[in-house]
Design an enzyme around this catalytic site. Structure first.
Site, PDB file in Angstrom:
ATOM      1  N   LYS A 153     -21.828  40.397  70.375  1.00 34.02           N
ATOM      2  CA  LYS A 153     -20.452  40.453  69.864  1.00 34.02           C
ATOM      3  C   LYS A 153     -19.508  39.874  70.909  1.00 34.02           C
ATOM      4  CE  LYS A 153     -19.994  45.205  71.514  1.00 34.02           C
ATOM      5  NZ  LYS A 153     -20.095  46.613  71.110  1.00 34.02           N
ATOM      6  N   ARG A 193     -15.555  57.617  66.037  1.00 35.30           N
ATOM      7  CA  ARG A 193     -15.021  56.286  65.728  1.00 35.30           C
ATOM      8  C   ARG A 193     -15.516  55.932  64.335  1.00 35.30           C
ATOM      9  NH1 ARG A 193     -16.038  52.208  70.726  1.00 35.30           N
ATOM     10  NH2 ARG A 193     -17.954  52.158  69.513  1.00 35.30           N
ATOM     11  N   TYR A 217       3.282  35.697  95.473  1.00 35.51           N
ATOM     12  CA  TYR A 217       4.385  36.347  94.760  1.00 35.51           C
ATOM     13  C   TYR A 217       4.556  37.785  95.236  1.00 35.51           C
ATOM     14  CZ  TYR A 217       4.450  32.543  91.339  1.00 35.51           C
ATOM     15  OH  TYR A 217       4.560  31.338  90.715  1.00 35.51           O
ATOM     16  N   MET A 229      -1.254  32.807  88.306  1.00 39.51           N
ATOM     17  CA  MET A 229      -1.827  32.272  87.073  1.00 39.51           C
ATOM     18  C   MET A 229      -3.006  31.336  87.343  1.00 39.51           C
ATOM     19  SD  MET A 229      -0.084  30.043  84.025  1.00 39.51           S
ATOM     20  CE  MET A 229       1.038  31.292  83.453  1.00 39.51           C
TER      21      MET A 229
HETATM   22  C1  LIG Z   1     -21.303  47.017  71.730  1.00 43.93           C
HETATM   23  C2  LIG Z   1     -22.301  47.918  71.116  1.00 43.93           C
HETATM   24  C3  LIG Z   1     -23.545  48.128  71.749  1.00 43.93           C
HETATM   25  C4  LIG Z   1     -23.883  47.548  73.098  1.00 43.93           C
HETATM   26  O1  LIG Z   1     -23.299  48.360  74.103  1.00 43.93           O
HETATM   27  P1  LIG Z   1     -23.571  48.081  75.650  1.00 43.93           P
HETATM   28  O2  LIG Z   1     -22.897  49.211  76.342  1.00 43.93           O
HETATM   29  O3  LIG Z   1     -22.925  46.766  75.971  1.00 43.93           O
HETATM   30  O4  LIG Z   1     -25.027  48.032  75.830  1.00 43.93           O
HETATM   31  C5  LIG Z   1     -24.467  48.896  71.094  1.00 43.93           C
HETATM   32  N1  LIG Z   1     -24.200  49.456  69.888  1.00 43.93           N
HETATM   33  C6  LIG Z   1     -23.020  49.304  69.265  1.00 43.93           C
HETATM   34  C7  LIG Z   1     -22.785  49.946  67.954  1.00 43.93           C
HETATM   35  C8  LIG Z   1     -22.031  48.534  69.854  1.00 43.93           C
HETATM   36  O5  LIG Z   1     -20.858  48.366  69.237  1.00 43.93           O
END
Ligand SMILES: *Cc1c(COP(=O)(O)O)cnc(C)c1O
Length: 377
Positions: free
Chosen positions: A35, A130, A264, A312
């Site tokens: 993701k 969640r 800065y 930046m």
């Molecule tokens: C992002 C995610 C993971 C992976 O989590 P990590 O901590 O990066 O290993 C696993 N399961 C779900 C449902 C997630 O959203």
């Protein structure tokens, strides 16, 4: 010549890290979680390194399409399921498996016209609050799904809120186990932290035994080479290697007298004569603006520190410390913001994140589109 900043994706490290996650749960199949554009690494950039996974897990239909476009014909799982009814058409077309976490998603499935029933992962809210059905409503959701001709196999899934430290996973394991004990189907419970810390454990609950690694693990951060439970454990402890190096060069130097300030807000004042280097990397490249003076950085493979504020397009680093280590450093020297330096030195992304008050996840994901990415095969 382009600006000298560059990110390198290490294919061999991705392969190694995925194998490392598998050794923690040898009986499980592994989703490589890609993701957020593979945690900022780029889906296309990591594909070769992670194609040994049993499937790819992600959130976005567009990203799923990109994985299919790379020629991947195996499983793809949408970790949040679909966001509206017509997304199910894309699922049918691309043969995507999807999480079902709420009644609305079941309503949409019930109305979906498909020749090919879908494989779904029914998510339980076992305490994180969640996504997912509460344990009380889980069985009814399963029964409803099971009656739909649009649904093929139903797998059972939950997600831990505290797999990286206390209070741990025991309470959620017990809740999940009790509510699913007599339901058929594969199970998926563990992210990186749960996999590495507990993957092989069998938890005996009042309602039977359940292996933490279960049928499918879901490692994300670990395959990218960051320790999921830093600073309790570091990447060396878990035997994972950086999958991304962010590197640049020194594009100017300055000689400071005692009392001179840098950057800065004049946030750093030299207390003695010293030499600093100006690095072509700033917050517009994804380097954390919150990184204070003292954040670790490698110059010609030698660990030194940032001085003054991140701007930046530039940061400033202490070169006197490098010279003290007996290494020449100056205009054009190689700088490693995180990852690997040329002579085998490594700066874990977790060290940089920790100094900046964040986590490796956030730094990876923040890599800016303007940074060129090369894949090292
Ligand atoms: C992002 C995610 C993971 C992976 O989590 P990590 O901590 O990066 O290993 C696993 N399961 C779900 C449902 C997630 O959203």
């Amino acid at each position: 010549m382009p600006r000298p900043i560059q990110a390198t994706i290490h294919t061999a490290s991705l392969r190694h890290n995925l194998a490392r996650a598998r050794t923690a749960a040898p009986d499980a199949r592994a989703w490589a979680v890609v993701k957020a554009n593979a945690y900022g690494h780029g889906i296309e950039a990591v594909f070769e390194g992670l194609r040994g996974a049993d499937g790819f897990a992600l959130l976005d239909l567009g990203e799923a399409g990109r994985v299919r476009a790379l020629g991947w014909r195996g499983p793809i799982l949408l970790l949040e399921g679909v966001f509206e009814a017509r997304d199910l058409e894309t699922c049918s077309r691309l043969n995507l498996w999807h999480v079902v976490h709420c009644e609305e998603q079941i309503d949409w499935l019930a109305l979906h016209k498909t020749h090919q029933p879908h494989r779904v992962f029914l998510k339980m809210n076992s305490g994180m609050n969640r996504l997912g059905f509460t344990p009380q409503r889980y069985r009814a959701a399963w029964t409803r799904l099971n009656a739909l001709p649009q649904v093929d196999e139903i797998s059972l899934m939950t997600h831990f809120s505290d797999s990286d430290g206390p209070p741990g996973i025991a309470a959620q394991m017990a809740v999940f186990s009790a509510a699913t004990q007599d339901l058929p189907g594969e199970r998926s419970l563990s992210n990186s932290a749960a996999t590495l810390r507990h993957g092989g454990e069998v938890v005996e609950t009042g309602s039977g035994s359940l292996r933490v690694g279960a049928d499918w693990i879901r490692p994300g951060i670990a395959v990218y080479g960051s320790a999921p439970d830093f600073p309790e454990h570091d990447s060396g402890h878990w035997g994972v290697q950086p999958a991304m190096t962010l590197a640049s060069r020194i594009i100017a130097t300055q000689e400071l007298k005692a009392g001179d300030t840098v950057g800065y807000g004049s946030r750093f004042t030299a207390d003695a004569p010293m030499r600093i280097g100006v690095v072509a990397c700033g917050y517009a490249d994804g380097y954390p603006r919150g990184a204070p003076t003292g954040t670790p950085v490698l110059v010609n493979g030698v660990r030194t520190r940032t001085v003054g504020r991140v701007s930046m397009d530039m940061i400033t680093v202490d070169l006197s410390k490098v010279q003290l280590a007996g290494v020449e450093a100056g205009f054009g020297s190689d700088v490693t913001l995180w990852g690997r330096a040329s002579h085998g030195a490594v700066l874990p992304i977790d060290d940089v994140a920790h100094a900046a008050g964040t986590v490796g996840y956030e730094l990876m994901c923040a890599l800016a589109p303007r940074v060129p990415v090369v894949v090292e095969t």
